[in-house]
Design an enzyme around this catalytic site. Sequence first.
Site: not given
Length: 681
Positions: A558, A571
């Site tokens: 990400s 996350y």
Amino acid sequence: MSASDPVTVDDLISRSNRLGADKKNTNYAGGNTSAKGPATDPVTGETVELMWVKGSGGDLGTLTPAGLSALRIDRLRALTAVYPGIEREDEMVAALDYCLHGKGGATPSIDTAMHGLVDAAHVDHLHPDSGIAIATSADGEALTETIFGGAVVWVPWRRPGFQLGLDIAAIKAEHPEAVGCILGGHGITAWGDTSEECERNSLWIIDTAAAYIAEHGRPQPFGATVAGFEALPEADRHARAAQLAPVIRGIASHDKPMVGHYTDGAEVLDFLASEKLAPLAELGTSCPDHFLRTKVKPMVLDLPTTATLDEQIARLGELHEAYRADYRAYYEAHADDASPAMRGADPLIVLVPGVGMFSFGANKQTARVAGEFYVNAINVMRGAESLSRYAPISDAEKFRIEYWALEEAKLQRLPKPKSHQGRIAFVTGAASGIGKAIATRLAAEGACVVVADLDLEKAQAAAAELGNTDVAIGVAANVADAAAVQAAVDAAVLAFGGIDLVVNNAGLSLSKSLLDTTEQDWNLQHDVMAKGSFLVAQAAARAMIAQGMGGDVIYISSKNSVFAGPNNIAYSATKADQAHQVRLLAVELGEHGIRVNGINPDGVVRGSGIFASGWGANRAATYGVDEEDLGQFYANRTILKREVVPENVADAVYVLTGPELTRTTGLHIPVDSGVAAAFLR
């Protein structure tokens, strides 16, 4: 296709489909059928006699009118006047083009003359196990007389072509009482005045041969069961097959990458446990359709089931060297200056007593069919040994088929393979969102795809959207559980032979601040993404290293792995973990030819399972926008001002794993439309 009698063509298609639907009648894509009838010549308006015959490469079970060749009977039979003799009979194939009627239709097959020269309105040429058992028996001619009387006539082996058509036409003329013939070493041909009569005659020959074998055959045609070679219990058998599959795939892929198929049917396991395994396997297959798919003979592991995995692997390596030397000797013994170059010396069938059969091909369908053909060959050998002695055609004749100029031309006409053909991809979290887009793209590029997801039902549904099980399968995969991951990888290697390409995509996210993030939140995200990626990479790497074929591991990380955004401590931290796994594994696995790269997407809202599960609402609240506007919000903050969708990530996976970046490893590619704060340099 030209104007034709629709009844004749419809009857031919119906008959073909019925015969091809039952594998006792013929193997996949094996045999051909024909019908003769009147049609109107659109130029003269006159009635002409045509023959419609299954074209080259088609399958009877799925034949449609587009798979037929239409030829003028008068022109086809006139070729007998210009036939230059058996030494030049291959020239007659080109002459068939001048017999075609109209445009379109399939390319005429090598068996066209067999159908056209025989004086019968309808002809079937088939490859039934029972018929080939008689055709490959040492006493085949005598057995044909005993079983069928004068109703079926023996035709000695002759390579398919114009001369074989003349031979069968002569047999039909000399034996008006006959309904068909046994083609030595090959199969059967039957005929009739109507489509129904022809089909009835074909089935009578097949069923009569099978009934005779069942009634008069020896009870143990393969001899006694050899102690230590019996089938392992199913669970043990499949566990050992999963351990051996990547090793054996590497063996079969020495010359070019192959996809595998595993078979452990009762007929295979019984053959592998028999005392005649070695001598019969050495004789090889006989029907041309069989050995063109299986090579002239298999490679057989000659160790009992008590051998350790390491002992089996070591012995397989030795046998592979011997097999390659033997195949080269076969080629050199029969090749001449006009022969095509040797195509490869690796086995396409590998037999492991107690475990089963591994078959290989350029794609899954070809690998599966090769296995089906060797099962046909086992059935043929059983039938021949039941009544007589299995006596296939000679290696010299096999070579004349395998390296036939016409067969080489057929291979040269095959379409160019897609970029990922022969590659086996394992994609986690692939039932939706980014993972599904990646699986879809890889399948479209020719890869075999394993759709791995926590939800088995959704995984199987997603796989079904990609095609049949020759294209994709769905497996359950809780990536946070080592045993579940290994079971999923085992399912992949049993389905396709191994793994070449892994995409660590499974993930979830909870949008919370540091103070609101619980230990459970932290553990859950790290278990699924950091630990899950590690477990999947570890299990897949074992298979890749065993194959010795290199491979690719892709991490869908990400933008957050390098960008410090608000309210996503767990996350972003786990994404950073994944990003560093890319670097670590690139260094460690490089010596095995395994490349490890990462992709850093951002703001993939549409189709995303993560965003749909609440993450989108939380991120929208964090940024003070409506959830339906979140995708555009992410786009507006980028340099390119363009929204990122799952297919954009799939494009990056394609490029990283395709033929263009073969020297790239340890790379992270941003797919974020340009987020300056996340630039890697």
